[in-house]
Design an enzyme around this catalytic site. Sequence first.
Site, PDB file in Angstrom:
ATOM      1  N   ARG A  42      -2.398  -2.019  -3.547  1.00  0.00           N
ATOM      2  CA  ARG A  42      -3.600  -1.227  -3.324  1.00  0.00           C
ATOM      3  C   ARG A  42      -3.556  -0.028  -4.263  1.00  0.00           C
ATOM      4  NH1 ARG A  42      -5.697   2.430   1.684  1.00  0.00           N
ATOM      5  NH2 ARG A  42      -7.641   2.931   0.646  1.00  0.00           N
ATOM      6  N   ASN A 100       0.866  -1.172   0.000  1.00  0.00           N
ATOM      7  CA  ASN A 100       0.000   0.000   0.000  1.00  0.00           C
ATOM      8  C   ASN A 100       0.911   1.233   0.000  1.00  0.00           C
ATOM      9  OD1 ASN A 100      -1.820   2.034   0.501  1.00  0.00           O
ATOM     10  ND2 ASN A 100      -2.783   1.054   2.267  1.00  0.00           N
ATOM     11  N   HIS A 152     -12.724   3.160  -0.627  1.00  0.00           N
ATOM     12  CA  HIS A 152     -12.753   2.222   0.509  1.00  0.00           C
ATOM     13  C   HIS A 152     -13.514   0.951   0.126  1.00  0.00           C
ATOM     14  CE1 HIS A 152     -12.633   5.790   3.593  1.00  0.00           C
ATOM     15  NE2 HIS A 152     -11.395   5.343   3.370  1.00  0.00           N
ATOM     16  N   ARG A 160     -10.792  16.063   6.175  1.00  0.00           N
ATOM     17  CA  ARG A 160     -11.518  16.431   4.946  1.00  0.00           C
ATOM     18  C   ARG A 160     -12.916  16.928   5.284  1.00  0.00           C
ATOM     19  NH1 ARG A 160     -10.599  10.755   2.122  1.00  0.00           N
ATOM     20  NH2 ARG A 160      -8.523  10.524   3.006  1.00  0.00           N
TER      21      ARG A 160
END
Length: 399
Positions: free
Chosen positions: A88, A9, A177, A238
């Site tokens: 990923r 990742n 996700h 965010r």
Amino acid sequence: MSMPILLLNAGSSSIKYQVIDAEDESVLATGLIERIGEPVSAIKHKTQGETFTADEPYPDHTAALRALVAMFDAHGPRLANVKAVGHRTVHGGSRFDRTVRIDDDVIQALVDLSPLAPLHNPPGIAGIRAAQEALPNVPHFAIFDTAFFAHLPAEAYTYAIDKATAERLSIRRYGFHGTSHNFVSQRMAHFLGRHRTDLNMIVCHLGNGASVSAIKNGIPIETSMGLTPLQGLVMGTRSGDIDPGIVAYLHRSGMEVAEIDALLNKKSGMLGLCGKNDFRDIAAAVEAGDADAKLAFDVYIHRLVFYIGGYMALLGGVDAIAFTAGVGENDQGVRAAVCERLAGLGFHLDPERNALRTGRAHIISTDDSPVTICVVPTNEELQMAREVNEAMGGQPIED
Ligand code: AMP
């Protein structure tokens, strides 16, 4: 036969990794390389209960991958036994609806998709190239965050903006996700002794990034993130949903596009509202009477309840809801506040169950609650290993 798979990742300055044996789903190694490109980088490698560290400068992802290979050579497990590498990959656009083997075409597609995910795809591509160089003799696969949501209904993924502009620039909702929403919805169905195809589910992935999805009979029909992972819930840093007019207003008021991007992605959300984005600190501040922290918490819960209620309407009722990721799995206060507001819609929380920390999937609603409320730890790496294994011809594994 064992089937060790290396899962990577890669972020802009870090690479997280795990080796999972897809055969028995055991974890053979985990690790983290941090501060790539800075004067002193660090690698932490864990295997067989021991932790090994090193710090020296890794100027780029290639150097970091070399350090990773050196760690495996020195402390195991043997990388020569690894059968595949899974990467990923954040943005797969409309092109990728499943895990794919990486070839030159796939890399080119990821390069082409980079404008949609400027923060995520370029480091991902750097990680893929470096890993291909370090491990040239095994197949590499891309696992997309967007894939699970690739077949959302058109009415869910279409933004009501000028059609020609949207088509020209590939503007639509993609969702993110997905690996986690897929894994958690499978695990919840299994744990409840039901088939995913018989359930209406809502999954709340509440980590530093946060998203919620509505899954009808195993198929996602809505999710809160959009073209980018900025839309939807209030997150650690965010903003989630805002009036799109704010962006133009900020620009007209003198802010450059990059500044607006940074404001909304890195200086907003809980951090922007109260100066903190770790929910442990926020809970302590609320407890101590901090008014900003209290408002931030209330805004966070309000937005989440708003989404869950809307998703219940879209699903035509919900059988089960899962809380997952850092906040969802650990913060009983967030779960209690959400369920309290939804009590009239059939969310009957059992406070004692909610306070339990088992590290495993467990029910936190009362036995007679119309909606079954669960905490379900996510495991994106395991889901990635399963998908790579399946892409290599292994049997599909569901919980
Ligand atoms: P994730 O992105 O899934 O790794 O989640 C990270 C976030 O989970 C952190 O920023 C915290 O806000 C939250 N978190 C982690 N542990 C706890 C805890 N014990 N209690 C409350 N929140 C937590």
